[in-house]
Design an enzyme around this catalytic site. Sequence first.
Site, short mmCIF file in Angstrom:
data_model
loop_
_atom_site.label_atom_id
_atom_site.label_comp_id
_atom_site.label_asym_id
_atom_site.label_seq_id
_atom_site.Cartn_x
_atom_site.Cartn_y
_atom_site.Cartn_z
N GLU A 176 32.79 82.82 18.72
CA GLU A 176 32.25 84.18 18.68
C GLU A 176 31.51 84.54 19.96
O GLU A 176 31.62 85.65 20.46
CB GLU A 176 31.34 84.35 17.46
N TYR A 209 26.06 91.45 15.66
CA TYR A 209 27.47 91.21 15.41
C TYR A 209 27.75 89.73 15.16
O TYR A 209 28.38 89.35 14.17
CB TYR A 209 28.36 91.71 16.56
N ASP A 211 32.25 95.23 15.03
CA ASP A 211 32.50 95.00 16.45
C ASP A 211 33.29 96.18 17.00
O ASP A 211 33.54 97.15 16.29
CB ASP A 211 33.27 93.69 16.64
#
Length: 326
Positions: free
Chosen positions: A53, A136, A154
């Site tokens: 991520e 996020y 996102d």
Amino acid sequence: MTPPGTMVPSATQPGATDLAGLHHALDGWFAESARELPWRSPDCSPWGILVSEVMLQQTPVVRVLPVWEDWMQRWPTPAHLAKEPAGEAVRHWGRLGYPRRALRLHAAAVAIQEQHGGAVPGTHHELLSLPGVGDYTAAAVAAFAYGQRETVVDTNIRRVHARLVSGHALPAQSLTAAEMRLAEALLPHDTSLSVRWNASVMELGAVVCTARSPKCAECPVRASCAWLAAGEPPPSYTPKGQAWHGTDRQVRGAVMAVLREADAPVPREMFEHAPADLGFAPSGVGVPLAALHRLNSAPQQLGRALDGLLRDGLAELHDGGLQLPA
DNA sequence: GATCCGTGGTA
DNA sequence: TTACCAAGGAT
């Protein structure tokens, strides 16, 4: 005006959108045609998902893949990375860009080791406290690594929502409270389905509902798309580009390329003047050093870049030379 | 909220 | 070729 908190698809498109139908359609599409990515594997650890991520922040999948594989082999757990100097994380970040992410991932590994017993925390709140983890990433890790029902938002999800539900070509220029309310309203109540919904909307935005030339013919929910129904109206604003040539960022990048290749401190003069004999430079830095000099940046700009890197902790002074942080 | 922060592929 | 854009975060 729609009262706050009641914004649901049916309020925007009376009778036109069946939310459960959307959930089912995208769930089926995702199961059928999602890309097989290593961090989506059932055996991928929460650490692997966290690393992915952070690497994927503002960075395309194809460029993340090889670096992620290298990191997972090199540092299979937060403890492995926490034992290393921060500079090693930066060095093996390679050319992914935004190297502060590597620094923060290293700091996150240290925090996980010292404050969470070496296990990536599983709640949004705890994740948010880690360096380099914002709203996020905290939501994404809680959802994808720990199976929690999270409102993941996102750039892909924002764009899909803007088109599919709001009928706009692009989302607002910055994330708004209305977008968060909409994302919450669209999220399936079933936890397991909500996790797949987050992943599938993101995947749709990345592969089909792309920013430029979306592949609407391949879209599993095109029949419900408000933007298509409205005749594909153009964006209401023109995105401002990101300057690059001649910027401090370009100089910083060129300096970082030198430091990544250096196996010893690089004398500051070498950044300012091309040495007549690069044999005096640490091995391996000849090519990136030449690229830096080719920029021919003003001494003041080079100074700003070096100071900025020192301030950000991406470089340190040792014996009068610069190197990656120890 | 606006700005800064890397890099390389693509139209 | 130039400009846009990519699973954002920190200040």
